[in-house]
Design a protein around this motif. Structure first.
Motif, PDB file in Angstrom:
ATOM      1  N   ARG A  72      -9.268  -4.066   3.648  1.00 53.85           N
ATOM      2  CA  ARG A  72      -8.404  -4.893   4.478  1.00 53.85           C
ATOM      3  C   ARG A  72      -6.954  -4.816   4.029  1.00 53.85           C
ATOM      4  O   ARG A  72      -6.035  -4.753   4.863  1.00 53.85           O
ATOM      5  CB  ARG A  72      -8.909  -6.333   4.500  1.00 53.85           C
ATOM      6  N   LEU A  73      -6.733  -4.770   2.734  1.00 53.18           N
ATOM      7  CA  LEU A  73      -5.375  -4.600   2.226  1.00 53.18           C
ATOM      8  C   LEU A  73      -4.815  -3.244   2.630  1.00 53.18           C
ATOM      9  O   LEU A  73      -3.668  -3.120   3.078  1.00 53.18           O
ATOM     10  CB  LEU A  73      -5.362  -4.690   0.695  1.00 53.18           C
ATOM     11  N   GLN A  74      -5.661  -2.222   2.461  1.00 49.84           N
ATOM     12  CA  GLN A  74      -5.229  -0.864   2.813  1.00 49.84           C
ATOM     13  C   GLN A  74      -4.855  -0.765   4.281  1.00 49.84           C
ATOM     14  O   GLN A  74      -3.885  -0.101   4.648  1.00 49.84           O
ATOM     15  CB  GLN A  74      -6.337   0.145   2.467  1.00 49.84           C
ATOM     16  N   ARG A  78      -1.202   0.412   5.502  1.00 49.77           N
ATOM     17  CA  ARG A  78      -1.131   1.621   6.319  1.00 49.77           C
ATOM     18  C   ARG A  78      -0.447   1.318   7.658  1.00 49.77           C
ATOM     19  O   ARG A  78       0.409   2.064   8.122  1.00 49.77           O
ATOM     20  CB  ARG A  78      -2.562   2.144   6.549  1.00 49.77           C
ATOM     21  N   GLU A  79      -0.819   0.186   8.235  1.00 49.38           N
ATOM     22  CA  GLU A  79      -0.302  -0.150   9.565  1.00 49.38           C
ATOM     23  C   GLU A  79       1.198  -0.456   9.515  1.00 49.38           C
ATOM     24  O   GLU A  79       1.965  -0.002  10.375  1.00 49.38           O
ATOM     25  CB  GLU A  79      -1.094  -1.343  10.120  1.00 49.38           C
ATOM     26  N   ILE A  80       1.627  -1.206   8.513  1.00 44.81           N
ATOM     27  CA  ILE A  80       3.062  -1.518   8.381  1.00 44.81           C
ATOM     28  C   ILE A  80       3.853  -0.234   8.145  1.00 44.81           C
ATOM     29  O   ILE A  80       4.917  -0.009   8.733  1.00 44.81           O
ATOM     30  CB  ILE A  80       3.291  -2.520   7.218  1.00 44.81           C
ATOM     31  N   ARG A  85       7.526   4.030  10.008  1.00 44.39           N
ATOM     32  CA  ARG A  85       7.799   5.449  10.308  1.00 44.39           C
ATOM     33  C   ARG A  85       8.139   5.634  11.778  1.00 44.39           C
ATOM     34  O   ARG A  85       9.020   6.381  12.151  1.00 44.39           O
ATOM     35  CB  ARG A  85       6.597   6.320   9.948  1.00 44.39           C
ATOM     36  N   LYS A  86       7.415   4.901  12.605  1.00 46.25           N
ATOM     37  CA  LYS A  86       7.648   4.989  14.043  1.00 46.25           C
ATOM     38  C   LYS A  86       9.079   4.541  14.360  1.00 46.25           C
ATOM     39  O   LYS A  86       9.803   5.190  15.121  1.00 46.25           O
ATOM     40  CB  LYS A  86       6.631   4.114  14.783  1.00 46.25           C
ATOM     41  N   ARG A  87       9.475   3.411  13.760  1.00 45.22           N
ATOM     42  CA  ARG A  87      10.844   2.927  13.974  1.00 45.22           C
ATOM     43  C   ARG A  87      11.874   3.956  13.507  1.00 45.22           C
ATOM     44  O   ARG A  87      12.873   4.175  14.183  1.00 45.22           O
ATOM     45  CB  ARG A  87      11.064   1.622  13.207  1.00 45.22           C
ATOM     46  N   ARG A  88      11.594   4.574  12.369  1.00 40.33           N
ATOM     47  CA  ARG A  88      12.544   5.549  11.852  1.00 40.33           C
ATOM     48  C   ARG A  88      12.650   6.744  12.795  1.00 40.33           C
ATOM     49  O   ARG A  88      13.737   7.188  13.151  1.00 40.33           O
ATOM     50  CB  ARG A  88      12.129   6.011  10.452  1.00 40.33           C
ATOM     51  N   LEU A 142       3.691  -8.830  15.155  1.00 39.38           N
ATOM     52  CA  LEU A 142       2.916  -8.446  13.973  1.00 39.38           C
ATOM     53  C   LEU A 142       1.481  -8.975  14.013  1.00 39.38           C
ATOM     54  O   LEU A 142       0.721  -8.791  13.065  1.00 39.38           O
ATOM     55  CB  LEU A 142       3.619  -8.949  12.711  1.00 39.38           C
ATOM     56  N   SER A 143       1.093  -9.628  15.112  1.00 34.53           N
ATOM     57  CA  SER A 143      -0.262 -10.173  15.233  1.00 34.53           C
ATOM     58  C   SER A 143      -1.304  -9.121  14.899  1.00 34.53           C
ATOM     59  O   SER A 143      -2.237  -9.347  14.133  1.00 34.53           O
ATOM     60  CB  SER A 143      -0.553 -10.631  16.673  1.00 34.53           C
ATOM     61  N   GLU A 144      -1.111  -7.954  15.487  1.00 34.04           N
ATOM     62  CA  GLU A 144      -2.134  -6.929  15.353  1.00 34.04           C
ATOM     63  C   GLU A 144      -2.273  -6.460  13.915  1.00 34.04           C
ATOM     64  O   GLU A 144      -3.370  -6.243  13.422  1.00 34.04           O
ATOM     65  CB  GLU A 144      -1.790  -5.753  16.257  1.00 34.04           C
TER      66      GLU A 144
END
Lengths: 394, 394
Positions: A72-74, A78-80, A85-88, A142-144
């Motif tokens: 769950r931490l991973q 990973r998602e953040i 990266r997507k924003r960049r 950030l819900s997801e």
């Protein structure tokens, strides 16, 4: 230490475990959890630092280093990082590129009993995700992401009264939290957490809920046929500040949630004999006044969350003290917002007609609805030192 | 005394409180109650006498005279007398005309705790109705009459495995009990009643099934959509003597019944912390053996009814003794059918892994399925003397 960007990359985030009143929530997993608000007495503080000098991602929870490889931490990390990266690559200007390539150190502390049904994992993950998002320069919904950590964490991303929308998609991507009213909407609403036991709960609520979905036929009926109408009524009660409607829906929904736990096979029990005494007490108190002045709700544990209006707090706290006499061996019985002592009428004591029970409730947290996550500006509250390791006090 | 027809008119009736295993029952009130069998350790004995010399109808329950004008008793008396008059006007030869015009004296004794969820009122009313029917010369279907006294009393009119058919009529006249298999069908099936200590009893429920019908949406769903299929499966499990299927259905149905109690508003609690320990114990025991060897069910109280097969009785009783050490201050811990002591393996104790709890269970009744109501021929067991008043011992 005098190194690196750790201090400036450190984002401090204080998030109440119960920073919102979840109006009623129904997600793809069909859970409905308790309705609970914020206070500085119930908070998770998380510090995230990232630095070129860190060899690996690490996490400390409540003073102890934990395994960061847990799934769950991973998923959250990973998602953040994926969103950053997507924003960049989308060319957003303010993305902190350093944060993306560096390892992170995470330090988190709850100032309330963990794993005792006070929704610690929800607050913890919400705080973690919010803090990580600030470190990595991620904005927006950030819900997801937070739901990767704990289903109910998405609620904790907002303050005030929050609705958790079930969504229609099979993958749960449209299962989001939404603010119904801010925390300033109903200032008279007060919350008392009756902490029954700091013992760990017998069944963790995630595995519990999964078993319920698989085995309880009542849960499916509840999700399909009961919750949608209640959700509407609850939102209306909040909009109108209608305490009676709010209170009765809260109690009925808490009872029905625990009914579906009992209908799970093997059954899951969160309420114990003390919880049931509190439930009986609330009904007797309301019956005495012929008015619904107090409500209870229970999440995945025996602790009661009591809702009442400002003008009833003093008397009800006195009733709790009368029926659950505080243990004498030190420790504060009432924590949080101050409550003045008062005297109970003999009439009320007689109407309740229950024998006092010693060692039933260890303490009361007095609180109210509060805001969502926010950044802690005071450096002295940072949990990680400039060396990137937990301070002694954390 | 040397008077009247009292002695000859006296019909003695011994009826077990749990003379049958109710396969699953669903009546117009939608209750589903526990599955429980008979033994001479769990019985109601009722003596009815009628005599020209009696001034009025009177009743003594467990040694104390009670108010005969209470509505449920009056309904039973009125209905039996109506059926008797009908038989007489239909020209049946063997109707005892005297019994119709005379007043009755009723004396009834339970040899098990009353009002503790051991369905004492069901057995009491079944026994009363059966006894009255013999006094008044009424034959045939008595389900409807007994239901005037206690909804579940109709089950107690038969031995062995009994189904309670819901019926379709609004007035419940077609809601009848029916024998599925006689008590000789499954002799290996054994029953252990774990009687929870008096000090651990919960707060009595003021409201009951009627409130559930009015307030629980889960109850309606259960009655409409869950019970009919389960009833079929249960009857099949009994026919086939399939213990695993029988046990799992029993546990799931008990849990769901208590779930609907919790979904009632205000909620009703019958299970307490001892009950929940027993539930956890049974699941751990079965998990250790990777086989469903033991089942639990709970009626309207905290006492557990355990089902298991003959070959598991000794070990499971030992497990109960281990986890709920008998109190030392006198009294027999095991009542009823004898059970030899045995030794538990360390492996089993570890697999269960629960701490013993003192004063949790006050005694165990060891029993099995038994026959229906029958007439007691031995005059020394009559509860009324020839003067029509209770004997000293009653």
């Amino acid at each position: 230490m005098v190194t690196c960007s750790a201090p400036t990359n450190t984002v401090h985030q204080t998030l109440s475990k119960w920073q919102n009143i979840t109006v009623l929530l129904k997600q793809q997993k069909l859970t409905i959890s308790a309705l609970c608000p914020y206070s500085s007495q119930l908070k998770t503080t998380t510090t995230v630092a990232c630095s070129r000098s860190f060899q690996e991602d690490r996490i400390w929870l409540n003073g102890k280093e934990e395994d960061i490889t847990q799934p769950r931490l991973q998923s959250c990390l990973r998602e953040i990082r994926r969103l950053a990266r997507k924003r960049r690559s989308d060319g957003e200007a303010d993305v902190d590129t350093a944060g993306l390539s560096h390892k992170v150190h995470i330090c988190s502390v709850n100032n309330f009993p963990t794993a005792a049904g006070l929704a610690s994992s929800a607050a913890g993950y919400a705080c973690l995700v919010y803090t990580l998002s600030r470190v990595m320069g991620v904005e927006g919904e950030l819900s997801e992401v937070s739901r990767q950590g704990s289903g109910s964490a998405c609620r904790s991303m907002y303050g005030g009264f929050v609705q958790w929308i079930m969504g229609q998609q099979g993958d749960g991507k449209d299962s989001l939290a939404q603010q119904v009213e801010p925390e300033t909407h109903w200032p008279e609403l007060r919350v008392l957490v009756l902490v029954v036991s700091a013992e760990r709960k017998p069944v963790g609520s995630t595995s519990g809920m999964q078993t319920s979905v698989e085995t309880s036929s009542l849960l499916k009926h509840r999700a399909d046929s009961v919750v949608p109408a209640r959700m509407k009524e609850m939102i209306e009660a909040v909009h109108k500040r209608d305490f009676t409607a709010f209170a009765e829906l809260t109690m009925k929904d808490s009872n029905q949630f625990h009914a579906t736990c009992l209908d799970t096979y093997p059954p899951i029990f969160y309420l114990n004999d003390v919880s049931r005494r509190v439930i009986n007490l609330v009904h007797r108190y309301n019956r005495h006044y012929r008015e619904t002045k107090v409500a209870y709700t229970f999440d995945a544990g025996p602790n009661a969350v009591i809702y009442t209006l400002q003008q009833n707090v003093e008397e009800f706290v006195q009733v709790v003290k009368h029926l659950f006499p505080p243990e004498t061996n030190g420790g504060q019985f009432l924590k949080g917002l101050p409550v003045a002592p008062t005297t109970l009428s003999e009439e009320l004591k007689q109407a309740i007609g229950m024998e006092p029970m010693v060692k039933g409730i260890s303490y009361i947290i007095s609180t109210k609805a509060g805001p969502g996550p926010r950044v802690v500006e005071d450096p002295s509250e940072h949990l990680l030192g400039s060396d990137g390791l937990p301070k002694e006090s954390a």
